[in-house]
Design an enzyme around this catalytic site. Structure first.
Site, PDB file in Angstrom:
ATOM      1  N   PRO A   2       0.830  -1.212   0.000  1.00 25.67           N
ATOM      2  CA  PRO A   2       0.000   0.000   0.000  1.00 25.67           C
ATOM      3  C   PRO A   2       0.865   1.262   0.000  1.00 25.67           C
ATOM      4  O   PRO A   2       1.789   1.401   0.811  1.00 25.67           O
ATOM      5  CB  PRO A   2      -0.797  -0.133   1.305  1.00 25.67           C
ATOM      6  CG  PRO A   2      -0.781  -1.596   1.614  1.00 25.67           C
ATOM      7  CD  PRO A   2       0.542  -2.091   1.131  1.00 25.67           C
ATOM      8  N   GLU A   3       0.586   2.160  -0.935  1.00 25.71           N
ATOM      9  CA  GLU A   3       1.319   3.414  -1.026  1.00 25.71           C
ATOM     10  C   GLU A   3       0.389   4.553  -0.626  1.00 25.71           C
ATOM     11  O   GLU A   3      -0.725   4.315  -0.154  1.00 25.71           O
ATOM     12  CB  GLU A   3       1.889   3.569  -2.432  1.00 25.71           C
ATOM     13  CG  GLU A   3       2.857   2.439  -2.774  1.00 25.71           C
ATOM     14  CD  GLU A   3       3.479   2.527  -4.164  1.00 25.71           C
ATOM     15  OE1 GLU A   3       3.245   3.533  -4.868  1.00 25.71           O
ATOM     16  OE2 GLU A   3       4.187   1.578  -4.548  1.00 25.71           O
ATOM     17  N   HIS A  89      -4.502 -14.326   9.875  1.00 24.99           N
ATOM     18  CA  HIS A  89      -3.671 -13.172   9.552  1.00 24.99           C
ATOM     19  C   HIS A  89      -4.182 -11.869  10.164  1.00 24.99           C
ATOM     20  O   HIS A  89      -3.683 -10.795   9.834  1.00 24.99           O
ATOM     21  CB  HIS A  89      -3.545 -13.016   8.042  1.00 24.99           C
ATOM     22  CG  HIS A  89      -2.877 -14.175   7.366  1.00 24.99           C
ATOM     23  ND1 HIS A  89      -1.646 -14.674   7.771  1.00 24.99           N
ATOM     24  CD2 HIS A  89      -3.286 -14.957   6.328  1.00 24.99           C
ATOM     25  CE1 HIS A  89      -1.313 -15.692   7.011  1.00 24.99           C
ATOM     26  NE2 HIS A  89      -2.285 -15.889   6.132  1.00 24.99           N
ATOM     27  N   ARG A 107       2.034 -10.843   6.049  1.00 29.53           N
ATOM     28  CA  ARG A 107       3.487 -10.891   6.189  1.00 29.53           C
ATOM     29  C   ARG A 107       3.977 -10.252   7.492  1.00 29.53           C
ATOM     30  O   ARG A 107       5.152 -10.323   7.812  1.00 29.53           O
ATOM     31  CB  ARG A 107       4.141 -10.205   4.978  1.00 29.53           C
ATOM     32  CG  ARG A 107       3.782 -10.895   3.666  1.00 29.53           C
ATOM     33  CD  ARG A 107       4.400 -10.222   2.466  1.00 29.53           C
ATOM     34  NE  ARG A 107       5.835 -10.335   2.423  1.00 29.53           N
ATOM     35  CZ  ARG A 107       6.610  -9.825   1.468  1.00 29.53           C
ATOM     36  NH1 ARG A 107       6.051  -9.157   0.468  1.00 29.53           N
ATOM     37  NH2 ARG A 107       7.911  -9.972   1.505  1.00 29.53           N
ATOM     38  N   ARG A 151      21.261  15.747  -4.409  1.00 32.02           N
ATOM     39  CA  ARG A 151      21.248  14.279  -4.442  1.00 32.02           C
ATOM     40  C   ARG A 151      21.846  13.763  -5.745  1.00 32.02           C
ATOM     41  O   ARG A 151      21.366  14.100  -6.825  1.00 32.02           O
ATOM     42  CB  ARG A 151      19.817  13.746  -4.298  1.00 32.02           C
ATOM     43  CG  ARG A 151      19.076  14.302  -3.086  1.00 32.02           C
ATOM     44  CD  ARG A 151      19.777  13.941  -1.783  1.00 32.02           C
ATOM     45  NE  ARG A 151      19.135  14.557  -0.647  1.00 32.02           N
ATOM     46  CZ  ARG A 151      18.188  13.990   0.076  1.00 32.02           C
ATOM     47  NH1 ARG A 151      17.768  12.768  -0.222  1.00 32.02           N
ATOM     48  NH2 ARG A 151      17.679  14.634   1.105  1.00 32.02           N
TER      49      ARG A 151
END
Length: 271
Positions: A2-3, A89, A107, A151
């Protein structure tokens, strides 16, 4: 994973319904990524004041402290008045006067962490290094370009790092770079001001479109009321390796960057 659009879509799907609810009980199953930070039974009797988002974290403001929720790689939330029995889960549950909030995480890379306030060490450790919110007014093109000039890493890696701009994520970084016509391997420091401005606009556009579509469902993502995202049907390059570019017809290329899949069009994103 999920973003930002998926996390925000999840927040929007239950925030109004749980705000003001009293916590009747709480339950923790198998350990998640980090400990809760207090005995779970102590959450009972408190009230949920509201739900905010910071990056990919959901912040449940309580009348005493706050809960920081992260969905990890495979987590999802459900909220309702008649959820099915807990499954193998399911690892955290908050029963409230307005319904039950449940975290399912196969997970177990997700987390639920309590902190006394947002300035407490527990919260600063998780939120302190996050960059500017990409859909907020604080995300301005000039500051974005100035940060990129410092960067040397590949632009996609810089976007994923989350300390310049937070929550762009792997799917939407690939999509934004395509929209801006920038190759994902280009050093961030090499972006000119006009190209950085184009990328800035692309990030906001892609994330806005994804949020309007309810996020992306690649495997089993759904929001807190079970609705799936649809942005995957709009993707220009993500997950389309070998397929023709929707703009020029050139086969989309897939590479690995920092152990993450990257997709781009060699023709539309030459440099």
């Amino acid at each position: 994973m999920p973003e930002l659009p998926e996390v925000e879509a999840t927040r929007l799907s239950f925030a109004d319904r749980i705000s003001g609810a009293g916590i009747l009980s709480a339950w923790c199953g198998k350990p998640l990524r980090w400990p809760l930070g207090l005995p779970v039974a102590r959450l009972a009797g408190h009230r949920v004041l509201g739900v905010r988002r910071r990056g990919k974290y959901l912040l449940l403001d309580l009348d005493a402290g706050l809960l920081l929720l992260h969905l990890g790689m495979s987590g999802s939330l459900s909220f309702g008045t008649s959820l099915p029995p807990r499954g193998v889960h399911d690892h955290f549950e908050l029963a409230t006067s307005r319904g039950t909030l449940r975290l399912n995480d196969p997970r177990r890379f997700g987390a639920v962490v309590w902190a006394p306030d947002q300035d407490a060490p527990q919260a600063r450790k998780l939120l302190g290094g996050l960059g500017v919110e990409p859909l907020s007014d604080d995300f301005d093109a000039a500051s974005f370009h100035a940060a990129l000039k410092t960067r040397k890493a590949a632009i996609k890696q810089v976007l994923l790092a989350g300390d310049v701009v937070v929550g762009v994520g792997n799917i939407y970084a690939s999509e934004a770079l395509f929209l801006a016509g920038i190759r994902p391997t280009l050093s961030a420091a090499r972006l000119s001001r006009p190209r950085a401005e184009k990328l800035h606009a692309a990030i906001r556009q892609v994330l806005g479109r994804a949020l309007a579509a309810g996020g992306t469902t690649l495997r089993n993502y759904s929001n807190a009321v079970g609705e799936r995202g649809n942005f995957q049907f709009e993707a220009m390059v993500y997950g389309r390796e070998g397929q023709p570019c929707r703009v020029c017809g050139t086969p989309v290329k897939g590479i690995r960057q920092g152990q993450r899949a990257t997709f781009f069009c060699p023709s539309c994103q030459k440099t």
